[in-house]
Motif scaffolding. Sequence first.
Motif, PDB file in Angstrom:
ATOM      1  N   LEU A  82       4.754   8.247 -32.179  1.00 25.55           N
ATOM      2  CA  LEU A  82       4.016   8.740 -31.015  1.00 25.55           C
ATOM      3  C   LEU A  82       4.961   9.335 -29.977  1.00 25.55           C
ATOM      4  O   LEU A  82       4.650  10.338 -29.332  1.00 25.55           O
ATOM      5  CB  LEU A  82       3.186   7.595 -30.406  1.00 25.55           C
ATOM      6  CG  LEU A  82       2.082   7.067 -31.333  1.00 25.55           C
ATOM      7  CD1 LEU A  82       1.547   5.729 -30.833  1.00 25.55           C
ATOM      8  CD2 LEU A  82       0.956   8.090 -31.474  1.00 25.55           C
ATOM      9  N   LYS A  83       6.121   8.717 -29.843  1.00 29.83           N
ATOM     10  CA  LYS A  83       7.102   9.239 -28.890  1.00 29.83           C
ATOM     11  C   LYS A  83       7.567  10.626 -29.332  1.00 29.83           C
ATOM     12  O   LYS A  83       7.649  11.555 -28.531  1.00 29.83           O
ATOM     13  CB  LYS A  83       8.290   8.271 -28.818  1.00 29.83           C
ATOM     14  CG  LYS A  83       9.359   8.683 -27.829  1.00 29.83           C
ATOM     15  CD  LYS A  83      10.349   7.551 -27.618  1.00 29.83           C
ATOM     16  CE  LYS A  83      11.322   7.876 -26.506  1.00 29.83           C
ATOM     17  NZ  LYS A  83      12.077   6.684 -26.080  1.00 29.83           N
ATOM     18  N   GLN A  84       7.846  10.764 -30.629  1.00 31.50           N
ATOM     19  CA  GLN A  84       8.283  12.053 -31.168  1.00 31.50           C
ATOM     20  C   GLN A  84       7.227  13.128 -30.926  1.00 31.50           C
ATOM     21  O   GLN A  84       7.548  14.256 -30.556  1.00 31.50           O
ATOM     22  CB  GLN A  84       8.602  11.899 -32.667  1.00 31.50           C
ATOM     23  CG  GLN A  84       9.429  13.035 -33.244  1.00 31.50           C
ATOM     24  CD  GLN A  84      10.730  13.259 -32.473  1.00 31.50           C
ATOM     25  OE1 GLN A  84      11.333  12.316 -31.959  1.00 31.50           O
ATOM     26  NE2 GLN A  84      11.141  14.517 -32.349  1.00 31.50           N
ATOM     27  N   ALA A  85       5.969  12.744 -31.111  1.00 33.76           N
ATOM     28  CA  ALA A  85       4.886  13.716 -30.898  1.00 33.76           C
ATOM     29  C   ALA A  85       4.866  14.177 -29.443  1.00 33.76           C
ATOM     30  O   ALA A  85       4.690  15.367 -29.160  1.00 33.76           O
ATOM     31  CB  ALA A  85       3.542  13.100 -31.295  1.00 33.76           C
ATOM     32  N   ASP A  86       5.049  13.253 -28.505  1.00 36.13           N
ATOM     33  CA  ASP A  86       5.103  13.633 -27.086  1.00 36.13           C
ATOM     34  C   ASP A  86       6.268  14.584 -26.841  1.00 36.13           C
ATOM     35  O   ASP A  86       6.133  15.591 -26.154  1.00 36.13           O
ATOM     36  CB  ASP A  86       5.286  12.390 -26.201  1.00 36.13           C
ATOM     37  CG  ASP A  86       3.967  11.877 -25.620  1.00 36.13           C
ATOM     38  OD1 ASP A  86       2.908  12.405 -26.014  1.00 36.13           O
ATOM     39  OD2 ASP A  86       4.001  10.949 -24.791  1.00 36.13           O
ATOM     40  N   LEU A  87       7.427  14.245 -27.423  1.00 39.05           N
ATOM     41  CA  LEU A  87       8.628  15.043 -27.167  1.00 39.05           C
ATOM     42  C   LEU A  87       8.529  16.442 -27.776  1.00 39.05           C
ATOM     43  O   LEU A  87       9.187  17.364 -27.313  1.00 39.05           O
ATOM     44  CB  LEU A  87       9.872  14.320 -27.702  1.00 39.05           C
ATOM     45  CG  LEU A  87      10.192  12.990 -27.012  1.00 39.05           C
ATOM     46  CD1 LEU A  87      11.367  12.299 -27.682  1.00 39.05           C
ATOM     47  CD2 LEU A  87      10.487  13.198 -25.527  1.00 39.05           C
ATOM     48  N   GLU A  88       7.703  16.566 -28.837  1.00 41.30           N
ATOM     49  CA  GLU A  88       7.570  17.867 -29.498  1.00 41.30           C
ATOM     50  C   GLU A  88       6.389  18.685 -28.979  1.00 41.30           C
ATOM     51  O   GLU A  88       6.142  19.797 -29.441  1.00 41.30           O
ATOM     52  CB  GLU A  88       7.430  17.660 -31.018  1.00 41.30           C
ATOM     53  CG  GLU A  88       8.752  17.268 -31.656  1.00 41.30           C
ATOM     54  CD  GLU A  88       8.610  16.860 -33.117  1.00 41.30           C
ATOM     55  OE1 GLU A  88       7.490  16.973 -33.678  1.00 41.30           O
ATOM     56  OE2 GLU A  88       9.618  16.423 -33.696  1.00 41.30           O
ATOM     57  N   HIS A  89       5.666  18.142 -28.020  1.00 40.77           N
ATOM     58  CA  HIS A  89       4.514  18.876 -27.488  1.00 40.77           C
ATOM     59  C   HIS A  89       5.001  20.174 -26.820  1.00 40.77           C
ATOM     60  O   HIS A  89       6.046  20.181 -26.165  1.00 40.77           O
ATOM     61  CB  HIS A  89       3.763  18.013 -26.474  1.00 40.77           C
ATOM     62  CG  HIS A  89       2.431  18.587 -26.106  1.00 40.77           C
ATOM     63  ND1 HIS A  89       2.308  19.597 -25.180  1.00 40.77           N
ATOM     64  CD2 HIS A  89       1.185  18.326 -26.558  1.00 40.77           C
ATOM     65  CE1 HIS A  89       1.021  19.913 -25.071  1.00 40.77           C
ATOM     66  NE2 HIS A  89       0.317  19.159 -25.902  1.00 40.77           N
ATOM     67  N   PRO A  90       4.252  21.264 -26.988  1.00 35.50           N
ATOM     68  CA  PRO A  90       4.670  22.549 -26.393  1.00 35.50           C
ATOM     69  C   PRO A  90       4.970  22.453 -24.895  1.00 35.50           C
ATOM     70  O   PRO A  90       5.808  23.202 -24.393  1.00 35.50           O
ATOM     71  CB  PRO A  90       3.469  23.466 -26.662  1.00 35.50           C
ATOM     72  CG  PRO A  90       2.794  22.880 -27.863  1.00 35.50           C
ATOM     73  CD  PRO A  90       3.040  21.399 -27.826  1.00 35.50           C
TER      74      PRO A  90
END
Length: 337
Positions: free
Chosen positions: A298-306
């Motif tokens: 979930l953290k990675q997804a936040d960090l990769e958000h546009p």
Amino acid sequence: MSNASNPLATSRIAVLGYGSQGRAHALNLRDSGLDVVVGLRPNGPTWHKAKADGFNVAEPAEAVKGADLVAVLTPDMVQPTLYRESIEPNIKPGAALLFAHGFNVHFGQIKPRADIDVILVAPKGPGALVRSEYERGRGVPCIWAVHQDVSGQAEAKTKGYADGIGGGRAMIIRTDFKEETETDLFGEQAVLCGGASELVIKGFETLVEAGYQPEIAYYEVMHELKLIVDLFYDGGLAKMLQFVSETAQYGDYVSGPRVVDAGTKARMKDVLTDIQDGTFARNWIAEYQAGLPNYKRLKQADLEHPIEQVGAKLRARMPWLQPNPAPAAVAPLKKAG
Ligand code: NAD
Ligand code: MG
């Protein structure tokens, strides 16, 4: 600084952990004339920092031996093991065990020995502010609680600690471990970290999906949030309403409740119920013990958000955000187009 009136004047205080809170507490307590030893894993990430700040630094077990008050300021998830291995076998009968967050005691992850005081002092601000306010002769308000009082002095020790870190100069409010833990978790989940970040992300996605430029969307929903939050912080809703335009106010009144509505509040109550009945704590402890698989994903997804890509690009053009900006490091802005 004179310490004679502090109930901890003749006490030895062991501060375990030297991160955000630990460093600020240790420095403030020492500057208040109190006797501080810092307990850390040898050559851990902050060991040298505490040494460089001139502290007597020892392994946690050694720091606990002989201490009259042990402040547990490590990350919450490492505290149960730290308690079992280093504190429980070594803390003196009648000494005080102090926390800055009630999570482990409230949710039964630490069952403190029956012959010690168990207390809480939680500054209502990050460690850097706890330190900088103290240095300016002021303090950050603290909330405090007594969970277990065997010495008859638990309240005095708690207030002495709050005074020592500067909280007594501002304001201290009594709470209990249950209230501190549940409200702290709720605030960070529903409003501060969880709620605010989701509101920003959903607002950004709405604008970008409607065809607006991501740069413009970033400024509108992320960057400008600071202006509003600063007004809240300074003077509540009244100050915010005073400083925004009539158009913004009207939009606030008619559209705010369409976005955050009774359904949102009902789900906030669900979040609170999960906190109160232990569901959140159980899930979080299991997640931690499993090696944080979902947390990492979930953290990675936040960090990769546009919004993060565009944000990094735009913030690089905000020289006031760079630490000690060197003039040459800030390239001149080229005119677009
Ligand atoms: P942090 O992550 O900034 O610092 C943790 C420190 O503990 C570091 O010095 C680290 O090296 C050390 N440490 C880690 N594992 C250790 C171990 N096994 N043994 C000994 N030392 C170890 O932590 P923080 O944010 O200061 O949080 C500390 C406590 O304060 C927590 O209970 C937290 O809930 C509470 N709190 C934090 C804030 C805040 O603003 N950060 C505010 C109020 C309360
Ligand atoms: Mg989020």
